[in-house]
Design an enzyme around this catalytic site. Structure first.
Site, PDB file in Angstrom:
ATOM      1  N   ASP A 160      -2.688  -4.633  -0.104  1.00 43.25           N
ATOM      2  CA  ASP A 160      -2.212  -6.652   0.371  1.00 43.25           C
ATOM      3  C   ASP A 160      -2.684  -6.532   1.584  1.00 43.25           C
ATOM      4  O   ASP A 160      -3.574  -8.096   2.199  1.00 43.25           O
ATOM      5  CB  ASP A 160      -0.487  -6.633   0.595  1.00 43.25           C
ATOM      6  CG  ASP A 160      -0.563  -5.494   1.499  1.00 43.25           C
ATOM      7  OD1 ASP A 160      -0.848  -4.554   2.578  1.00 43.25           O
ATOM      8  OD2 ASP A 160       0.955  -4.335   1.927  1.00 43.25           O
TER       9      ASP A 160
ATOM     10  N   MET B  92       0.590  -1.002  -0.365  1.00 42.80           N
ATOM     11  CA  MET B  92       0.305   0.360   0.056  1.00 42.80           C
ATOM     12  C   MET B  92       0.471   1.690   0.345  1.00 42.80           C
ATOM     13  O   MET B  92       2.001   1.506  -0.249  1.00 42.80           O
ATOM     14  CB  MET B  92      -1.121   0.035   1.216  1.00 42.80           C
ATOM     15  CG  MET B  92      -2.089  -0.921   1.347  1.00 42.80           C
ATOM     16  SD  MET B  92      -2.837  -1.432   2.873  1.00 42.80           S
ATOM     17  CE  MET B  92      -3.745   0.620   2.374  1.00 42.80           C
ATOM     18  N   HIS B  93       0.343   2.379  -0.458  1.00 38.73           N
ATOM     19  CA  HIS B  93       0.562   3.568   0.004  1.00 38.73           C
ATOM     20  C   HIS B  93       1.945   4.378  -0.895  1.00 38.73           C
ATOM     21  O   HIS B  93       2.139   4.716  -1.182  1.00 38.73           O
ATOM     22  CB  HIS B  93       1.223   3.732   1.128  1.00 38.73           C
ATOM     23  CG  HIS B  93       0.532   3.085   2.294  1.00 38.73           C
ATOM     24  ND1 HIS B  93      -1.379   3.948   2.218  1.00 38.73           N
ATOM     25  CD2 HIS B  93       0.507   2.725   2.834  1.00 38.73           C
ATOM     26  CE1 HIS B  93      -0.974   3.219   3.205  1.00 38.73           C
ATOM     27  NE2 HIS B  93      -0.693   2.436   4.332  1.00 38.73           N
TER      28      HIS B  93
END
Length: 498
Positions: free
Chosen positions: A239, A81-82
């Site tokens: 995830d 992520m991110h």
């Protein structure tokens, strides 16, 4: 029989999982790639390495199973992520991706909180932390204006890989929720936040469902790989959301306890109305119009690894833990707080540090080892506690995965501390299985997600709480909760004096 492929794009490697309609794993392949850190706190990757890893996985699978060229029906993804990927008007990558574990953006987080803290929490359901995407975007704006001037779109890692395969720039809701730019409840990009920080609507990817159709595999890639049918590409997910799907966390009342280097306690939310005040993350799930709350312990398995490497280097984990069952609940008066790299939930404190409290001359290695296991579990119970107190949740079952599911004594501690039935999996496949399930749902293999879970997810043993241990742990947990306020000022001062 048709196959679907899940590609799990992690921080250090890409893993491919090929599954058939019965949920059987046919093949598993992986390819590693490097992490770049040009200075302390920086963490970056070249997106081209993800593409190369995907090619290695696909070619290795086709070489081992040539029939895949005729039988692969769909591909989906799970991903870290991110992490920020920027491309120009020609869809060329402008710089290395800035990863989720990059912590250079403390100043930008303060700016976000100052300018729109209340709006941020109301809209995105989260507070500004260094890991999220928006602070990374602001850092590029401020520190690399020449790059920002060329930036036309941003993506997250799995979405860049999907773009490479389809030519379409899109992002699913579960990953978009981790950018601090999505209105989580209304499922649209937040115009107010974008305008506050000079981000145009054209900069934002198109939003798609996690099991939604992104497009077919590009003709030139289809020809190069030798596929004889169109291969459908589906949205994919973050995830943790894919991991939750992959263990059957699709409705309220079931929790996920995942212990890796860090630890996660996760639960499905039917609405985004729960007001956790940023103490828990609240994101869109990979299931349409569903959400999940999640607490994070920064050093879960990392605490156990640190303890072993420091105090029991010559022992295996099994040998170090072999006598913990002979130690009484509460480790005979010894408490460990797993704050060795700071803590996320519920304290959001980068300066707090860990402690052993109550050390006595009769304490031996087995007492310390058990207290580490208990302390990690107490830290995850903090998240469970928030969910129960704020959202009135009751957990009928908790699925335990990762390191915490590999030791029967630790599983019993989890059952007793969480006061819930603990279930493990017959085989752990991680977020990649969730990605396969999204592809299977996208291909129409199942009428609903419950049918998909029944086919793909197999549970193993169940561990039930021991009532007298539950009572004792409730007492010890109350003492554990007092450790943070009691040590906060002292450990902060120690950090300042380093």
């Amino acid at each position: 029989m048709s196959y679907v492929l899940g590609l799990d794009l992690g921080t250090s490697s890409l893993k491919g999982l090929l599954v058939d309609k019965s949920g059987k794993v046919i093949l598993s392949k992986s390819a590693d790639y490097p992490l770049e850190s040009i200075k302390a706190g920086y963490s970056e990757q070249d997106p081209q390495h993800w593409v190369e890893a995907a090619w290695k996985v696909l070619k290795a699978m086709i070489q081992e199973l040539p029939e895949m060229k005729e039988k692969l029906e769909g591909i989906s993804f799970s991903g870290q992520m991110h992490s920020l990927v920027l491309v120009d008007e020609h869809q060329k990558v402008l710089r290395n991706a800035i990863l989720w574990n990059d912590v250079r953006t403390s100043k930008q987080c303060e700016e976000i909180t100052q300018k729109c803290g209340e709006v941020l929490l109301k809209s995105t359901k989260n507070i500004a932390l260094e890991g999220f995407t928006l602070p990374k975007i602001l850092w590029v704006q401020e520190q690399e204006p020449e790059i920002w001037a060329k930036a036309e779109k941003f993506m997250l890692p799995k979405d860049y890989l999907a773009f490479y395969l389809t030519g379409n720039i899109q992002m699913d809701y579960s990953d978009a929720a981790g950018t601090l730019l999505l209105d989580v409840e209304n499922r649209v990009w937040s115009t107010e936040i974008m305008e506050t920080f000079g981000i145009s609507e054209s900069f934002m990817p198109e939003l798609v469902e996690s099991a939604g159709f992104r497009g077919n595999l590009l003709p030139e890639l289809k020809e190069t790989l030798g596929f004889t049918r169109d291969v459908k590409i589906f949205g994919g997910g973050a995830d943790n959301a894919c991991a939750a799907l992959g263990v059957g966390i699709v409705s309220e009342g079931i929790g996920l306890c995942s212990i890796g280097t860090s630890g996660v306690f996760l639960s499905v939310e039917e609405t985004a109305e729960k007001d956790y005040q940023g103490k828990l993350h609240l994101f869109n799930h990979v299931l349409a119009n569903t959400y999940y709350s999640m607490g994070v312990t920064l050093a879960a398995g990392n605490s156990l690894s640190w303890f072993k490497n420091t105090f029991a280097k010559d022992l295996t984990f099994e040998a170090m833990l072999k006598d913990v069952a002979t130690v009484n609940v509460g480790s005979d008066g010894l408490i460990f707080t797993p704050y060795i790299v700071g803590e996320r939930t519920p304290h959001v404190d980068s300066q707090i540090r860990g402690s052993f409290i109550g050390i006595d001359t009769h304490h031996e290695l087995k007492h310390f080892a058990r207290s580490v296991l208990e302390g990690i579990t107490f830290s995850l119970k903090d998240s469970q506690n928030l969910m129960e107190n704020v959202a009135n949740k009751q957990f009928s079952k908790i699925v335990s995965v990762g390191g915490g599911a590999k030791n029967k004594e630790w599983l019993q501690m989890q059952a007793d501390i969480f006061n819930a039935k603990i279930t493990t999996l017959t085989a752990e496949q991680g977020p990649g299985l969730g990605a396969c399930m999204l592809a299977a749902l996208g291909c129409g293999w199942f009428e609903n997600v419950e049918e998909c879970v029944t086919t793909f997810v197999a549970y193993s043993e169940e561990i039930h709480p021991i009532p007298e241990n539950v009572v004792k742990y409730q007492q010890v947990y109350e003492l554990y909760k007092k450790a943070y306020p009691a040590t906060k000022e002292l450990t902060h001062q120690l950090q300042e004096n380093l």
